[in-house]
Design a protein around this motif. Structure first.
Motif, PDB file in Angstrom:
ATOM      1  N   ARG A 273     -85.887   4.074 -38.075  1.00 51.14           N
ATOM      2  CA  ARG A 273     -85.284   2.750 -38.101  1.00 51.14           C
ATOM      3  C   ARG A 273     -85.785   1.867 -39.219  1.00 51.14           C
ATOM      4  NH1 ARG A 273     -88.148  -1.141 -34.886  1.00 51.14           N
ATOM      5  NH2 ARG A 273     -86.125  -1.921 -34.171  1.00 51.14           N
ATOM      6  N   GLY A 274     -86.677   2.358 -40.028  1.00 51.64           N
ATOM      7  CA  GLY A 274     -87.280   1.508 -41.050  1.00 51.64           C
ATOM      8  C   GLY A 274     -86.566   1.544 -42.379  1.00 51.64           C
ATOM      9  N   ILE A 275     -87.002   0.693 -43.283  1.00 52.37           N
ATOM     10  CA  ILE A 275     -86.370   0.586 -44.607  1.00 52.37           C
ATOM     11  C   ILE A 275     -86.642   1.803 -45.465  1.00 52.37           C
ATOM     12  CG2 ILE A 275     -88.335  -0.655 -45.607  1.00 52.37           C
ATOM     13  CD1 ILE A 275     -86.317  -2.292 -47.208  1.00 52.37           C
ATOM     14  N   ASP A 276     -87.787   2.479 -45.256  1.00 47.06           N
ATOM     15  CA  ASP A 276     -88.113   3.647 -46.077  1.00 47.06           C
ATOM     16  C   ASP A 276     -87.126   4.783 -45.833  1.00 47.06           C
ATOM     17  OD1 ASP A 276     -90.275   2.333 -47.150  1.00 47.06           O
ATOM     18  OD2 ASP A 276     -91.691   3.106 -45.641  1.00 47.06           O
ATOM     19  N   GLU A 277     -86.744   5.007 -44.565  1.00 48.81           N
ATOM     20  CA  GLU A 277     -85.780   6.069 -44.256  1.00 48.81           C
ATOM     21  C   GLU A 277     -84.411   5.770 -44.876  1.00 48.81           C
ATOM     22  OE1 GLU A 277     -87.778   4.665 -42.157  1.00 48.81           O
ATOM     23  OE2 GLU A 277     -88.950   6.223 -41.141  1.00 48.81           O
ATOM     24  N   ILE A 278     -84.003   4.504 -44.850  1.00 42.50           N
ATOM     25  CA  ILE A 278     -82.699   4.143 -45.432  1.00 42.50           C
ATOM     26  C   ILE A 278     -82.741   4.269 -46.959  1.00 42.50           C
ATOM     27  CG2 ILE A 278     -80.982   2.324 -45.628  1.00 42.50           C
ATOM     28  CD1 ILE A 278     -81.223   3.635 -42.869  1.00 42.50           C
ATOM     29  N   ARG A 279     -83.865   3.945 -47.572  1.00 40.14           N
ATOM     30  CA  ARG A 279     -83.980   4.126 -49.017  1.00 40.14           C
ATOM     31  C   ARG A 279     -83.876   5.598 -49.390  1.00 40.14           C
ATOM     32  NH1 ARG A 279     -89.035  -0.061 -50.017  1.00 40.14           N
ATOM     33  NH2 ARG A 279     -87.768  -1.985 -50.233  1.00 40.14           N
ATOM     34  N   GLU A 280     -84.471   6.460 -48.578  1.00 45.57           N
ATOM     35  CA  GLU A 280     -84.359   7.900 -48.829  1.00 45.57           C
ATOM     36  C   GLU A 280     -82.915   8.357 -48.685  1.00 45.57           C
ATOM     37  OE1 GLU A 280     -86.134  12.097 -47.005  1.00 45.57           O
ATOM     38  OE2 GLU A 280     -86.945  10.159 -46.360  1.00 45.57           O
ATOM     39  N   LEU A 281     -82.209   7.789 -47.680  1.00 50.26           N
ATOM     40  CA  LEU A 281     -80.789   8.127 -47.499  1.00 50.26           C
ATOM     41  C   LEU A 281     -79.986   7.718 -48.726  1.00 50.26           C
ATOM     42  CD1 LEU A 281     -78.687   7.570 -44.305  1.00 50.26           C
ATOM     43  CD2 LEU A 281     -77.871   6.655 -46.435  1.00 50.26           C
ATOM     44  N   ARG A 282     -80.274   6.549 -49.278  1.00 52.44           N
ATOM     45  CA  ARG A 282     -79.529   6.072 -50.454  1.00 52.44           C
ATOM     46  C   ARG A 282     -79.725   6.997 -51.652  1.00 52.44           C
ATOM     47  NH1 ARG A 282     -80.512  -0.122 -51.705  1.00 52.44           N
ATOM     48  NH2 ARG A 282     -82.545   0.778 -52.196  1.00 52.44           N
TER      49      ARG A 282
ATOM     50  N   LEU B  29     -81.732   0.041 -35.915  1.00 52.12           N
ATOM     51  CA  LEU B  29     -82.263  -0.189 -37.265  1.00 52.12           C
ATOM     52  C   LEU B  29     -82.806  -1.611 -37.382  1.00 52.12           C
ATOM     53  CD1 LEU B  29     -79.594   1.483 -39.609  1.00 52.12           C
ATOM     54  CD2 LEU B  29     -81.829   2.390 -38.942  1.00 52.12           C
ATOM     55  N   THR B  30     -83.827  -1.761 -38.187  1.00 52.25           N
ATOM     56  CA  THR B  30     -84.383  -3.091 -38.429  1.00 52.25           C
ATOM     57  C   THR B  30     -83.457  -3.889 -39.347  1.00 52.25           C
ATOM     58  OG1 THR B  30     -85.641  -2.353 -40.365  1.00 52.25           O
ATOM     59  CG2 THR B  30     -86.721  -2.160 -38.214  1.00 52.25           C
ATOM     60  N   THR B  31     -83.696  -5.181 -39.411  1.00 54.19           N
ATOM     61  CA  THR B  31     -82.884  -6.040 -40.277  1.00 54.19           C
ATOM     62  C   THR B  31     -83.009  -5.620 -41.729  1.00 54.19           C
ATOM     63  OG1 THR B  31     -83.203  -7.879 -38.736  1.00 54.19           O
ATOM     64  CG2 THR B  31     -82.468  -8.428 -40.969  1.00 54.19           C
ATOM     65  N   GLU B  32     -84.207  -5.270 -42.141  1.00 57.26           N
ATOM     66  CA  GLU B  32     -84.417  -4.830 -43.527  1.00 57.26           C
ATOM     67  C   GLU B  32     -83.674  -3.532 -43.807  1.00 57.26           C
ATOM     68  OE1 GLU B  32     -86.735  -5.622 -41.394  1.00 57.26           O
ATOM     69  OE2 GLU B  32     -87.536  -7.510 -42.188  1.00 57.26           O
ATOM     70  N   ALA B  33     -83.663  -2.617 -42.823  1.00 56.45           N
ATOM     71  CA  ALA B  33     -82.949  -1.352 -43.014  1.00 56.45           C
ATOM     72  C   ALA B  33     -81.444  -1.580 -43.124  1.00 56.45           C
ATOM     73  CB  ALA B  33     -83.265  -0.414 -41.845  1.00 56.45           C
ATOM     74  N   PHE B  34     -80.914  -2.482 -42.286  1.00 56.57           N
ATOM     75  CA  PHE B  34     -79.497  -2.816 -42.403  1.00 56.57           C
ATOM     76  C   PHE B  34     -79.178  -3.388 -43.780  1.00 56.57           C
ATOM     77  CE2 PHE B  34     -78.984  -2.995 -37.621  1.00 56.57           C
ATOM     78  CZ  PHE B  34     -77.981  -2.043 -37.575  1.00 56.57           C
ATOM     79  N   ASN B  35     -80.013  -4.266 -44.263  1.00 54.08           N
ATOM     80  CA  ASN B  35     -79.786  -4.868 -45.577  1.00 54.08           C
ATOM     81  C   ASN B  35     -79.817  -3.819 -46.678  1.00 54.08           C
ATOM     82  OD1 ASN B  35     -79.567  -7.410 -44.443  1.00 54.08           O
ATOM     83  ND2 ASN B  35     -81.731  -7.903 -44.709  1.00 54.08           N
ATOM     84  N   ALA B  36     -80.709  -2.837 -46.538  1.00 56.02           N
ATOM     85  CA  ALA B  36     -80.789  -1.782 -47.546  1.00 56.02           C
ATOM     86  C   ALA B  36     -79.557  -0.876 -47.509  1.00 56.02           C
ATOM     87  CB  ALA B  36     -82.052  -0.954 -47.320  1.00 56.02           C
ATOM     88  N   LEU B  37     -78.911  -0.799 -46.339  1.00 56.67           N
ATOM     89  CA  LEU B  37     -77.741   0.069 -46.192  1.00 56.67           C
ATOM     90  C   LEU B  37     -76.446  -0.587 -46.654  1.00 56.67           C
ATOM     91  CD1 LEU B  37     -76.738   2.804 -44.998  1.00 56.67           C
ATOM     92  CD2 LEU B  37     -76.534   1.641 -42.790  1.00 56.67           C
ATOM     93  N   LEU B  38     -76.461  -1.907 -46.785  1.00 58.37           N
ATOM     94  CA  LEU B  38     -75.221  -2.650 -47.023  1.00 58.37           C
ATOM     95  C   LEU B  38     -74.430  -2.146 -48.220  1.00 58.37           C
ATOM     96  CD1 LEU B  38     -76.090  -6.397 -46.282  1.00 58.37           C
ATOM     97  CD2 LEU B  38     -74.459  -4.933 -45.096  1.00 58.37           C
TER      98      LEU B  38
END
Length: 564
Positions: A99-108, A131-140
């Motif tokens: 759920r963190g921003i690091d996992e979403i950055r890896e996805l990107r 997902l955390t707010t930061e993770a959502f923002n990274a996914l936008l």
């Protein structure tokens, strides 16, 4: 080889085999056929309704060797890899664990690479609301403009937690609860394919307990199959034993005892259920469902959503005449309140017993109607005989006195409320509804013993679970009781004003009526705790004059002395 759970063995593999979600299946099939594949989807709905299964079917439809197709073959290499979870192009991500921003950055970073075997890279993010707010923002940004070969499928049971910025970038599909009848039919088909012997009644009980989730129903069926011996059929008793259900027979009998106001038998039934290892919370839940079905059956016996077997319909038909609609609503309200309170109570059995006793002691609608008819008949007979209406009780409310005609300045005049306007030639009797004939007491407490009456009222408040009302009312003292009015005196202003409000007043007046056997109006006063005499000593004023006393008998109210 390790055993695979039944709900995994029976996971749907095509759009047409997803039960109860035809509105989603048809829309996705039409979009694939028209080559209108969106870059992001949001699947929202209750647990166990097919969100993840639909996501995998969509992934197969896009990457099948025959695709994009509305009917994936499930035999090609791409379909087999997706079914087994080994596809390099389909990624299932659990947002609760990642759920963190690091996992979403890896996805990107990975979305930019082309698919390995199929046409699309499909990212299935389950429980995306975690997902955390930061993770959502990274996914936008990635979610809004992904590469042409990427499709996102977000699944959630709590769509209201998804940020609007994410929501607006997806096509949303709402998965509905599956109807009990559809779950029952599917369970019968699955049981036949898995060589599980089970009857329709047992399947129906499992389907109702599943509460719209197919996965829950299959899991219970799997457990029931393990509970029985080899070759033994699953019976309704097996289902009750596994789920801890009380059973329709018990619930129906308890409803009959409620109709008879038989508190003793109800308490014995609770004792027997406890000795049998049943949970009283489950008892409340099944009683709520029973009276809900009874309410719906009474209002619309042929309603499509009222799924009852013939035996249940027979019970409902017999009991629908025992309860009026207001009584059923009152019972449901009391049971729902008890169910909510029992979740946090250390001894939920006490909550159940208090609720059942209170429901047994409530007056029925027939009693109220009988009282009303008796009063109307008595008043009609009195008026036909030319008699004066019964005297009304003294009203202690601090209402402003009405204006009276001028009097000599040296004399004190005793008047009563209401006072005739100047120039009125004659007076009329109060309306008949203001002077009801008192009814015979239904309780054994003598109304002359104010202390005992008040103690019983406070006890009933506690028994009925009205603790907040009891805490406020117990600060008062019953100082007067007439045919139509009960006077309660407080030494503090706050409990007096709170008791006078409509909600507390109605509760206290209702319990007073049960205790003394007749309806009375509650009058709250402020003063010392000791009772005060209702009249002044003789000789101090004209209040005891025969004319004043006669007017007081006719009109009621309170006596006011006016000086000009």
């Amino acid at each position: 080889m390790a055993y695979v759970a039944l709900y995994r063995q029976c996971r749907p593999q095509t759009f047409d085999t997803v039960v109860g979600q035809e509105h989603v299946s048809v829309t996705l099939k039409n979009a694939i056929a028209a080559d209108k594949i969106a870059h992001a989807y949001l699947f929202a709905g209750p647990r166990g309704t097919g969100k993840t299964s639909m996501a995998k079917i969509l992934a197969k439809a896009l990457n099948c060797v025959n695709g994009p197709t509305v009917n994936p073959c499930n035999i090609c290499a791409n379909c087999e890899r997706i079914n087994s979870g080994s596809s390099m192009d389909v990624f299932e991500i659990d947002a609760a664990s990642n759920r963190g921003i690091d996992e979403i950055r890896e996805l990107r970073e990975t979305v930019k690479f082309a698919p390995v075997d199929g046409r699309y890279k499909v990212y299935i993010i389950d429980e995306v609301h975690m997902l955390t707010t930061e993770a959502f923002n990274a996914l936008l940004k990635t979610l809004e403009e992904p590469p042409a070969h990427v499709v996102f499928i977000l699944a959630t049971t709590e769509a209201h937690k998804i940020p609007a910025t994410i929501h607006s970038r997806c096509q949303r599909y709402d998965f509905r609860r599956i109807r009990s009848k559809e779950i029952e039919q599917h369970l019968l088909a699955v049981a036949a394919g898995a060589n599980i012997a089970i009857g329709a009644e047992a399947c129906r009980m499992i389907a109702v307990h599943a509460d719209g989730g197919m996965r829950d129903g299959l899991s219970v069926l799997d457990q029931c199959a393990s509970l029985t011996a080899p070759g033994e059929a699953v019976t309704p008793e097996h289902v009750r034993q596994l789920l801890g259900l009380v059973g329709h027979q018990w619930v129906g009998e308890m409803a009959e005892r409620l109709a008879n106001r038989d508190a003793v038998q109800l308490l014995r039934a609770v004792e027997e259920l406890m000795n049998a290892g049943k949970d009283v919370r489950q008892l409340l839940s099944e009683l709520v469902q029973h009276f809900r079905s009874l309410m719906l059956f009474k209002a619309a016996p042929d309603m499509e959503g009222l799924e009852l077997c013939q035996e249940d319909r027979t019970v409902m038909l017999a009991q629908s005449g025992r309860f009026s609609h207001p009584e059923i609503v009152k019972i449901l309200e009391s049971l729902q309140t008890a169910a909510n309170e029992s979740k946090w109570a250390e001894e939920p059995r006490i909550i159940v017993e208090m609720t059942l006793i209170s429901l047994c002691r409530q007056p029925t609608a027939g009693d109220d109607l009988e009282d009303l008819l008796r009063r109307v008949s008595a008043l009609e007979a009195q008026l036909a005989a030319g008699g004066a209406p019964a005297k009304t009780a003294v009203r202690p409310e601090p209402a402003a006195p009405a204006a009276s005609a001028p009097v000599a300045p040296s004399r004190k005049v005793a008047t009563t409320e209401p006072i005739m306007a100047p120039g009125a030639g004659r007076t009329t009797s109060p309306p008949a509804a203001e002077n009801p004939e008192p009814v015979a007491p239904r309780a054994p407490i003598a109304t002359g013993n104010l202390t005992e009456v008040w103690a019983q009222v406070l006890k009933e408040l506690l028994t009925g679970g009205k603790r907040s009302v009891h805490a406020c009312v117990m600060q008062g003292q019953l100082t007067g009781l007439t045919e139509q009015q009960a006077e309660v005196r407080f030494v503090a202003n706050f409990p007096k004003e709170r008791t006078e409000k409509e909600d507390y007043r109605a509760i206290v007046e209702k319990i007073l009526a049960q205790v003394i056997g007749r309806p009375v109006r509650l009058a709250c006063t402020l003063g010392s705790a000791e009772p005060v005499a209702g009249t002044s000593p003789a000789g101090q004023s004209d209040e005891n004059a025969p004319a004043v006393q006669e007017a007081h008998k006719m009109f009621g109210g309170k006596i006011i002395r006016q000086d000009s």
